[in-house]
Write an enzyme that holds these catalytic residues in place. Structure first.
Site, PDB file in Angstrom:
ATOM      1  N   SER A 134      -9.968  -0.406   7.187  1.00  0.00           N
ATOM      2  CA  SER A 134      -9.402  -0.313   5.830  1.00  0.00           C
ATOM      3  C   SER A 134      -8.706  -1.539   5.286  1.00  0.00           C
ATOM      4  O   SER A 134      -8.349  -1.563   4.113  1.00  0.00           O
ATOM      5  CB  SER A 134      -8.436   0.859   5.752  1.00  0.00           C
ATOM      6  OG  SER A 134      -9.168   2.031   5.551  1.00  0.00           O
ATOM      7  N   SER A 162      -9.749   2.007   3.009  1.00  0.00           N
ATOM      8  CA  SER A 162      -8.859   2.731   2.145  1.00  0.00           C
ATOM      9  C   SER A 162      -7.864   1.861   1.378  1.00  0.00           C
ATOM     10  O   SER A 162      -7.301   2.324   0.397  1.00  0.00           O
ATOM     11  CB  SER A 162      -8.077   3.765   2.969  1.00  0.00           C
ATOM     12  OG  SER A 162      -7.218   3.106   3.895  1.00  0.00           O
ATOM     13  N   LYS A 166       0.857  -1.182   0.000  1.00  0.00           N
ATOM     14  CA  LYS A 166       0.000   0.000   0.000  1.00  0.00           C
ATOM     15  C   LYS A 166       0.899   1.240   0.000  1.00  0.00           C
ATOM     16  O   LYS A 166       1.910   1.275   0.720  1.00  0.00           O
ATOM     17  CB  LYS A 166      -0.885  -0.030   1.258  1.00  0.00           C
ATOM     18  CG  LYS A 166      -1.887   1.098   1.374  1.00  0.00           C
ATOM     19  CD  LYS A 166      -2.778   0.907   2.608  1.00  0.00           C
ATOM     20  CE  LYS A 166      -3.834   1.990   2.742  1.00  0.00           C
ATOM     21  NZ  LYS A 166      -4.714   1.803   3.913  1.00  0.00           N
TER      22      LYS A 166
HETATM   23  N1  GLN Z   1     -13.205   4.442   6.549  1.00  0.00           N
HETATM   24  C1  GLN Z   1     -12.550   4.888   7.745  1.00  0.00           C
HETATM   25  C2  GLN Z   1     -12.126   6.318   7.600  1.00  0.00           C
HETATM   26  O1  GLN Z   1     -12.362   6.880   6.573  1.00  0.00           O
HETATM   27  C3  GLN Z   1     -11.380   3.996   8.065  1.00  0.00           C
HETATM   28  C4  GLN Z   1     -10.214   4.209   7.184  1.00  0.00           C
HETATM   29  C5  GLN Z   1      -9.052   3.366   7.566  1.00  0.00           C
HETATM   30  O2  GLN Z   1      -9.192   2.339   8.218  1.00  0.00           O
HETATM   31  N2  GLN Z   1      -7.874   3.835   7.170  1.00  0.00           N
HETATM   32  O3  GLN Z   1     -11.563   6.886   8.489  1.00  0.00           O
END
Ligand code: GLN
Length: 484
Positions: free
Chosen positions: A175, A151, A76
């Site tokens: 995410s 994400s 990532k």
């Molecule tokens: N969807 C959540 C956010 O937007 C979690 C994102 C994540 O786990 N990086 O904060």
């Protein structure tokens, strides 16, 4: 080749059925051919990958093969990679070449893994759909009009499209698990402190945790083995023994107590996802596990609590991007204030700015008690819910997401609806617990995921429980149309 698991590839490499250079080349060709439709990679490190693959083949010939020797993987693009652009999917870091590598990257490289490239994500990992990336939306290989989740959507889509057998992800509120669920993969968020955060660009430091994404629980076990461990450069890293995850997959599940939180099976859950999860639970009962209804009474407070704490931490973490030291700098600043203001205004996307505003507000002197302190108190109650539940049960199970992959553009204009996408995953981060998502069927043509949550540092039990189910099912081996 592309639908092979990590375990298959490592066996084939060890047996000499193919070389790392051959399979690396095949994945690079697949990326070149098909990633135009998916957009899962921000950077492909072709020459470096082939060089690493040849080095891995040589090491193996010398009898010096590490645990992941010659395995192509993707990282990532939130992990710093020395000499390679590390963008975090933001214009702010579009020109940033990391001067050092994250511990996760180094650990996996030391085990012999070959990096194919850096995967797309929501900008600074803020999102649940991979639509906020500066490099454009990622598409779900199961249906390219749908989101892959976020994400870590680039990592998930790359694996589901057969462009990499495995990838790293990070999970602050879901995410790893949410894109794994939406793309039909297995993904594990380890216990907070299990995997080093050094060199992982910080979003919300008390919640962020790196973990593996792949097809199967066995693959995640093999990857976690190399990722995990104490790191003195991360002050929140825990000096706890790393279990033999792959060696412990063959556990008998008789007598395993699985808690089903009633709050996770309530209105709002797509019936097809609910059916798939219930069918998987029936398999667990056939394997001798016992399911019991439990309650996690503060569940409905998890999303609001997270959306105070995560933006608060993000607003401080992102203050380092000021146009001075590295990253984007605006043209012709008139003075220092103009440099700060315009670099940040031009360098950050809309969702990132929203989080900085919310976080700064929640931390401001007049509102700190009402929001930030209150959220921390609620966080403690959420943790207590799990502590109480784990007095009765060994693991907790439920759906990973309330719905299958949604349409691109469907939720972008309504942040609150988007935030509710993580309703089943966020509490786990607030409590610091390990959890995984694995595929348990379909809602129509789209994958459905089930989440298993464990006690602190009980990753081994989660992986074994998932592996036992995967010995009796083949959802994790299904491939997206045209991606076999
Ligand atoms: N969807 C959540 C956010 O937007 C979690 C994102 C994540 O786990 N990086 O904060």
């Amino acid at each position: 080749m592309p639908s092979h698991t990590v375990a298959d590839l490592l066996r084939g490499l060890a047996a000499g059925d193919f070389s790392s250079e051959e399979i690396t080349q095949q994945y690079l060709d697949a990326i070149a051919d098909r990633d135009g439709q998916i957009n899962s990679f921000i950077t492909v490190t072709r020459e470096q990958a082939l060089e690493q693959a040849r080095a891995a083949d040589n090491a193996r010939q010398r009898g010096n093969a590490g645990a992941l020797c010659g395995l192509p993987i993707a990282h990532k693009d939130i992990f710093c990679t020395e000499g390679v652009r590390t963008s975090c999917a933001s214009k702010m870091l579009d020109n940033f070449i990391a001067p050092y590598s994250a511990t996760v990257v180094n650990n996996m490289a030391s085990a012999g893994a070959v990096m194919l490239g850096k995967t797309n994500l929501d900008e600074f990992a803020m999102g649940s759909s991979n639509e906020t990336s500066y490099y454009g939306t990622v598409r779900n290989p199961w249906n390219t009009d749908r989101v892959p989740g976020g994400s870590s959507g680039g990592s998930a889509a790359a694996i589901a499209a057969g462009l990499a057998p495995a990838a790293t992800g990070t999970d602050t509120g879901g995410s790893i698990r949410q894109p794994a669920a939406l793309c039909g993969l297995t993904g594990l968020k380890p216990t907070y402190g299990r995997v080093s955060r050094y060199g992982m660009i910080a979003f919300a430091s008390s919640l962020d945790q790196a973990g593996p994404m792949a097809r199967s629980a066995e693959d995640c076990a093999l990857l976690l083995q190399s990722m995990a461990g104490f790191d003195e450069r991360d002050s929140t890293s825990m000096d706890v023994h790393v279990d033999d995850y792959a060696g412990a997959l063959d556990q008998d599940l008789r007598g395993l107590k699985i808690g089903l939180p009633k709050e996770y099976f309530s209105a709002g859950l797509d019936p097809a996802i609910g059916d798939a999860v219930h069918a998987a639970l029936e398999e667990y009962r056939k394997m001798g596990a016992e399911t019991v209804e439990i309650s996690l009474p503060h569940t409905e407070l998890a999303v609001p609590c997270y959306y105070v704490i995560a933006p608060a931490e993000a607003s401080t973490n992102l203050s380092r991007f000021d146009g001075v030291r590295y990253g984007y700098r605006c043209e012709n600043p008139t003075d220092l204030d103009d440099l700060y203001t315009r670099s940040r205004e031009e360098g950050f996307g809309e969702e990132v700015k929203r989080r900085i505003l919310v976080g700064t507000y929640a931390l401001s002197a007049g509102f700190y008690d009402a929001y930030y302190r209150k959220a921390q108190q609620i966080r403690r109650l959420i943790k207590q819910d799990f502590t109480d539940a784990f007095k009765q049960v060994d693991i907790i199970a439920g759906p990973t997401t309330p719905n299958p992959a949604f349409g691109i553009g469907e939720k972008v204009s309504d942040p609150v609806t988007m935030y509710l996408e993580d309703i089943y995953t966020i509490a786990v981060n607030l409590a610091g617990l390990p959890a995984l998502s694995m595929p348990v069927g379909f809602a129509g043509e789209l994958p459905a995921g089930m989440q298993l949550i464990g006690r602190d540092f009980d990753e081994g039990r989660l992986l074994a429980a998932a592996h036992q189910y995967q010995q009796r099912s083949d959802w994790h081996l299904r491939t997206a149309p045209d991606c076999a």
